[in-house]
Design a protein around this motif. Sequence first.
Motif, mmCIF file in Angstrom:
data_model
loop_
_atom_site.group_PDB
_atom_site.id
_atom_site.type_symbol
_atom_site.label_atom_id
_atom_site.label_comp_id
_atom_site.label_asym_id
_atom_site.label_seq_id
_atom_site.Cartn_x
_atom_site.Cartn_y
_atom_site.Cartn_z
ATOM 1 N N TYR A 11 0.839 -1.203 0.000
ATOM 2 C CA TYR A 11 0.000 0.000 0.000
ATOM 3 C C TYR A 11 0.876 1.256 0.000
ATOM 4 O O TYR A 11 0.639 2.185 -0.774
ATOM 5 C CB TYR A 11 -0.926 -0.005 1.216
ATOM 6 C CG TYR A 11 -1.880 1.166 1.259
ATOM 7 C CD1 TYR A 11 -3.172 1.034 0.774
ATOM 8 C CD2 TYR A 11 -1.495 2.395 1.793
ATOM 9 C CE1 TYR A 11 -4.063 2.096 0.804
ATOM 10 C CE2 TYR A 11 -2.377 3.466 1.833
ATOM 11 C CZ TYR A 11 -3.651 3.312 1.338
ATOM 12 O OH TYR A 11 -4.528 4.365 1.373
ATOM 13 N N VAL A 15 0.647 3.990 -2.902
ATOM 14 C CA VAL A 15 -0.031 5.241 -2.573
ATOM 15 C C VAL A 15 0.946 6.338 -2.157
ATOM 16 O O VAL A 15 0.701 7.519 -2.386
ATOM 17 C CB VAL A 15 -1.086 4.994 -1.463
ATOM 18 C CG1 VAL A 15 -1.755 6.271 -1.026
ATOM 19 C CG2 VAL A 15 -2.120 3.983 -1.948
ATOM 20 N N PRO A 19 -1.221 3.124 5.149
ATOM 21 C CA PRO A 19 -2.678 2.942 5.054
ATOM 22 C C PRO A 19 -3.431 3.355 6.310
ATOM 23 O O PRO A 19 -4.633 3.561 6.274
ATOM 24 C CB PRO A 19 -2.833 1.440 4.806
ATOM 25 C CG PRO A 19 -1.605 0.826 5.358
ATOM 26 C CD PRO A 19 -0.530 1.848 5.194
ATOM 27 N N SER A 38 -8.567 3.663 3.520
ATOM 28 C CA SER A 38 -9.211 4.304 2.377
ATOM 29 C C SER A 38 -8.245 4.249 1.198
ATOM 30 O O SER A 38 -7.044 4.452 1.347
ATOM 31 C CB SER A 38 -9.586 5.749 2.712
ATOM 32 O OG SER A 38 -8.451 6.474 3.077
ATOM 33 N N TYR A 39 -8.797 3.939 0.050
ATOM 34 C CA TYR A 39 -8.002 3.824 -1.166
ATOM 35 C C TYR A 39 -8.272 5.043 -2.037
ATOM 36 O O TYR A 39 -9.427 5.374 -2.311
ATOM 37 C CB TYR A 39 -8.371 2.548 -1.924
ATOM 38 C CG TYR A 39 -8.064 1.297 -1.146
ATOM 39 C CD1 TYR A 39 -6.806 0.715 -1.215
ATOM 40 C CD2 TYR A 39 -9.016 0.698 -0.328
ATOM 41 C CE1 TYR A 39 -6.507 -0.433 -0.493
ATOM 42 C CE2 TYR A 39 -8.721 -0.449 0.393
ATOM 43 C CZ TYR A 39 -7.472 -1.004 0.310
ATOM 44 O OH TYR A 39 -7.175 -2.130 1.019
ATOM 45 N N LYS A 41 -8.820 7.406 -5.244
ATOM 46 C CA LYS A 41 -9.489 7.133 -6.524
ATOM 47 C C LYS A 41 -8.484 6.906 -7.641
ATOM 48 O O LYS A 41 -8.789 6.236 -8.629
ATOM 49 C CB LYS A 41 -10.430 8.276 -6.869
ATOM 50 C CG LYS A 41 -11.614 8.354 -5.941
ATOM 51 C CD LYS A 41 -12.559 9.464 -6.319
ATOM 52 C CE LYS A 41 -13.713 9.472 -5.320
ATOM 53 N NZ LYS A 41 -14.686 10.507 -5.624
ATOM 54 N N LEU A 43 -5.915 5.105 -7.524
ATOM 55 C CA LEU A 43 -5.393 3.733 -7.470
ATOM 56 C C LEU A 43 -6.251 2.836 -8.354
ATOM 57 O O LEU A 43 -7.484 2.888 -8.305
ATOM 58 C CB LEU A 43 -5.424 3.243 -6.023
ATOM 59 C CG LEU A 43 -4.531 2.076 -5.651
ATOM 60 C CD1 LEU A 43 -3.066 2.408 -5.884
ATOM 61 C CD2 LEU A 43 -4.737 1.707 -4.194
ATOM 62 N N LYS A 45 -8.186 -0.409 -9.983
ATOM 63 C CA LYS A 45 -9.039 -1.452 -9.413
ATOM 64 C C LYS A 45 -8.204 -2.682 -9.053
ATOM 65 O O LYS A 45 -8.368 -3.279 -7.994
ATOM 66 C CB LYS A 45 -10.125 -1.815 -10.416
ATOM 67 C CG LYS A 45 -11.035 -2.922 -9.978
ATOM 68 C CD LYS A 45 -12.025 -3.269 -11.085
ATOM 69 C CE LYS A 45 -12.712 -4.579 -10.767
ATOM 70 N NZ LYS A 45 -13.526 -5.040 -11.881
ATOM 71 N N LYS A 48 -6.133 -2.121 -5.860
ATOM 72 C CA LYS A 48 -6.996 -2.213 -4.676
ATOM 73 C C LYS A 48 -7.286 -3.672 -4.345
ATOM 74 O O LYS A 48 -7.242 -4.075 -3.185
ATOM 75 C CB LYS A 48 -8.310 -1.478 -4.907
ATOM 76 C CG LYS A 48 -8.196 0.005 -4.928
ATOM 77 C CD LYS A 48 -9.556 0.621 -5.200
ATOM 78 C CE LYS A 48 -9.413 2.056 -5.629
ATOM 79 N NZ LYS A 48 -10.679 2.657 -6.022
ATOM 80 N N GLU A 49 -7.603 -4.455 -5.384
ATOM 81 C CA GLU A 49 -7.929 -5.866 -5.173
ATOM 82 C C GLU A 49 -6.753 -6.634 -4.592
ATOM 83 O O GLU A 49 -6.925 -7.488 -3.723
ATOM 84 C CB GLU A 49 -8.402 -6.506 -6.483
ATOM 85 C CG GLU A 49 -9.774 -6.034 -6.908
ATOM 86 C CD GLU A 49 -10.194 -6.569 -8.264
ATOM 87 O OE1 GLU A 49 -9.412 -7.315 -8.900
ATOM 88 O OE2 GLU A 49 -11.308 -6.231 -8.688
ATOM 89 N N CYS A 51 -4.259 -5.389 -2.735
ATOM 90 C CA CYS A 51 -4.098 -4.969 -1.332
ATOM 91 C C CYS A 51 -5.144 -5.623 -0.442
ATOM 92 O O CYS A 51 -4.828 -6.137 0.635
ATOM 93 C CB CYS A 51 -4.194 -3.451 -1.214
ATOM 94 S SG CYS A 51 -2.763 -2.576 -1.860
ATOM 95 N N LYS A 52 -6.388 -5.628 -0.888
ATOM 96 C CA LYS A 52 -7.465 -6.233 -0.103
ATOM 97 C C LYS A 52 -7.269 -7.735 0.016
ATOM 98 O O LYS A 52 -7.504 -8.314 1.077
ATOM 99 C CB LYS A 52 -8.813 -5.924 -0.729
ATOM 100 C CG LYS A 52 -9.224 -4.482 -0.562
ATOM 101 C CD LYS A 52 -10.552 -4.203 -1.219
ATOM 102 C CE LYS A 52 -10.927 -2.733 -1.084
ATOM 103 N NZ LYS A 52 -12.211 -2.431 -1.717
#
Length: 77
Positions: A11, A15, A19, A38-39, A41, A43, A45, A48-49, A51-52
């Motif tokens: 992250y 970013v 985080p 919070s991610y 905008k 970043l 898709k 984000k996936e 990291c999650k």
Amino acid sequence: MDWWAYGVLLYEMLVGQPPFDGEDEDELFSAITDHNVSYPKSLSKEAKEVCKAVCVFSFFVIIFTASWIEVCLNIYT
């Protein structure tokens, strides 16, 4: 391997900042335990996936490891 730490590092690399945020140690701890991430905008898709996914994977590894240790302790005590 510490997957959670890997997720935090990933992250930060994507970013440019951590985080989790807090004014002091207590606020930082609360942000971490409440999973307040919070991610931006900007970043993608996919980023984000990833990291999650690392965070979810870490959670299951921790739960499985804790359960396995508990089972072992019950067998050998």
